[in-house]
Motif scaffolding. Sequence first.
Motif, short mmCIF file in Angstrom:
data_model
loop_
_atom_site.label_atom_id
_atom_site.label_comp_id
_atom_site.label_asym_id
_atom_site.label_seq_id
_atom_site.Cartn_x
_atom_site.Cartn_y
_atom_site.Cartn_z
N LEU A 177 0.84 -1.20 0.00
CA LEU A 177 0.00 0.00 0.00
C LEU A 177 0.87 1.25 0.00
N ARG A 178 1.89 1.26 0.83
CA ARG A 178 2.79 2.41 0.90
C ARG A 178 3.53 2.63 -0.41
N ARG A 179 3.89 1.54 -1.06
CA ARG A 179 4.57 1.67 -2.37
C ARG A 179 3.61 2.23 -3.42
N ARG A 180 2.36 1.77 -3.41
CA ARG A 180 1.37 2.30 -4.36
C ARG A 180 1.13 3.79 -4.09
N PHE A 181 1.07 4.15 -2.81
CA PHE A 181 0.92 5.56 -2.47
C PHE A 181 2.09 6.37 -3.03
N GLN A 182 3.30 5.88 -2.81
CA GLN A 182 4.48 6.61 -3.27
C GLN A 182 4.45 6.78 -4.79
N GLN A 183 4.02 5.76 -5.50
CA GLN A 183 3.90 5.85 -6.95
C GLN A 183 2.87 6.92 -7.34
N TRP A 184 1.73 6.91 -6.67
CA TRP A 184 0.71 7.92 -6.94
C TRP A 184 1.27 9.31 -6.64
N HIS A 185 1.88 9.46 -5.47
CA HIS A 185 2.41 10.75 -5.03
C HIS A 185 3.43 11.31 -6.02
N ASP A 186 4.32 10.45 -6.50
CA ASP A 186 5.41 10.90 -7.37
C ASP A 186 4.98 11.06 -8.83
N ALA A 187 3.82 10.55 -9.19
CA ALA A 187 3.40 10.51 -10.59
C ALA A 187 2.99 11.87 -11.16
N ASP A 188 2.63 12.81 -10.30
CA ASP A 188 2.05 14.05 -10.83
C ASP A 188 2.24 15.18 -9.81
N PRO A 189 2.66 16.34 -10.24
CA PRO A 189 2.80 17.47 -9.31
C PRO A 189 1.49 17.83 -8.62
N THR A 190 0.37 17.61 -9.30
CA THR A 190 -0.93 17.89 -8.68
C THR A 190 -1.18 16.95 -7.51
N HIS A 191 -0.73 15.72 -7.62
CA HIS A 191 -0.87 14.77 -6.51
C HIS A 191 -0.06 15.26 -5.32
N ARG A 192 1.17 15.67 -5.59
CA ARG A 192 2.03 16.14 -4.50
C ARG A 192 1.43 17.38 -3.84
N ALA A 193 0.90 18.28 -4.63
CA ALA A 193 0.30 19.50 -4.08
C ALA A 193 -0.95 19.18 -3.25
N ALA A 194 -1.76 18.26 -3.73
CA ALA A 194 -2.98 17.88 -2.99
C ALA A 194 -2.60 17.20 -1.68
N TRP A 195 -1.58 16.36 -1.70
CA TRP A 195 -1.13 15.68 -0.48
C TRP A 195 -0.60 16.71 0.52
N ALA A 196 0.20 17.66 0.03
CA ALA A 196 0.74 18.70 0.91
C ALA A 196 -0.38 19.54 1.52
N GLU A 197 -1.37 19.88 0.71
CA GLU A 197 -2.50 20.67 1.20
C GLU A 197 -3.27 19.89 2.27
N LEU A 198 -3.49 18.62 2.02
CA LEU A 198 -4.20 17.79 2.99
C LEU A 198 -3.42 17.70 4.29
N ARG A 199 -2.12 17.49 4.20
CA ARG A 199 -1.29 17.44 5.41
C ARG A 199 -1.38 18.76 6.17
N HIS A 200 -1.37 19.85 5.44
CA HIS A 200 -1.47 21.16 6.09
C HIS A 200 -2.82 21.31 6.80
N VAL A 201 -3.88 20.96 6.11
CA VAL A 201 -5.23 21.09 6.69
C VAL A 201 -5.38 20.13 7.87
N ASP A 202 -4.89 18.94 7.70
CA ASP A 202 -4.98 17.93 8.74
C ASP A 202 -4.18 18.34 9.98
#
Length: 76
Positions: free
Chosen positions: A38-63
């Motif tokens: 699961l963590r590997r699939r997440f990392q692939q998703w995260h690294d695949a697109d700058p929009t994914h990275r930005a959304a993850w960062a925003e979620l971490r910030h909000v969270d």
Amino acid sequence: MGSGQQDDPPSSRSWQDAEDDAIAWMIALREEPEDLPLRRRFQQWHDADPTHRAAWAELRHVDGRTRCDRACLRVP
């Protein structure tokens, strides 16, 4: 937003999709923090697109939590 900066999402639909995915990933990773595939699939998703990275960062910030951040982004 809308200023043409490089970190602006390319479209509201892809941004919404990335936000939805980021929420789903955070829930899954918190439910199964030791699930290496699961963590590997997440990392692939995260690294695949700058929009994914930005959304993850925003979620971490909000969270406002770091518990998942440190564990989820380290894939052996």
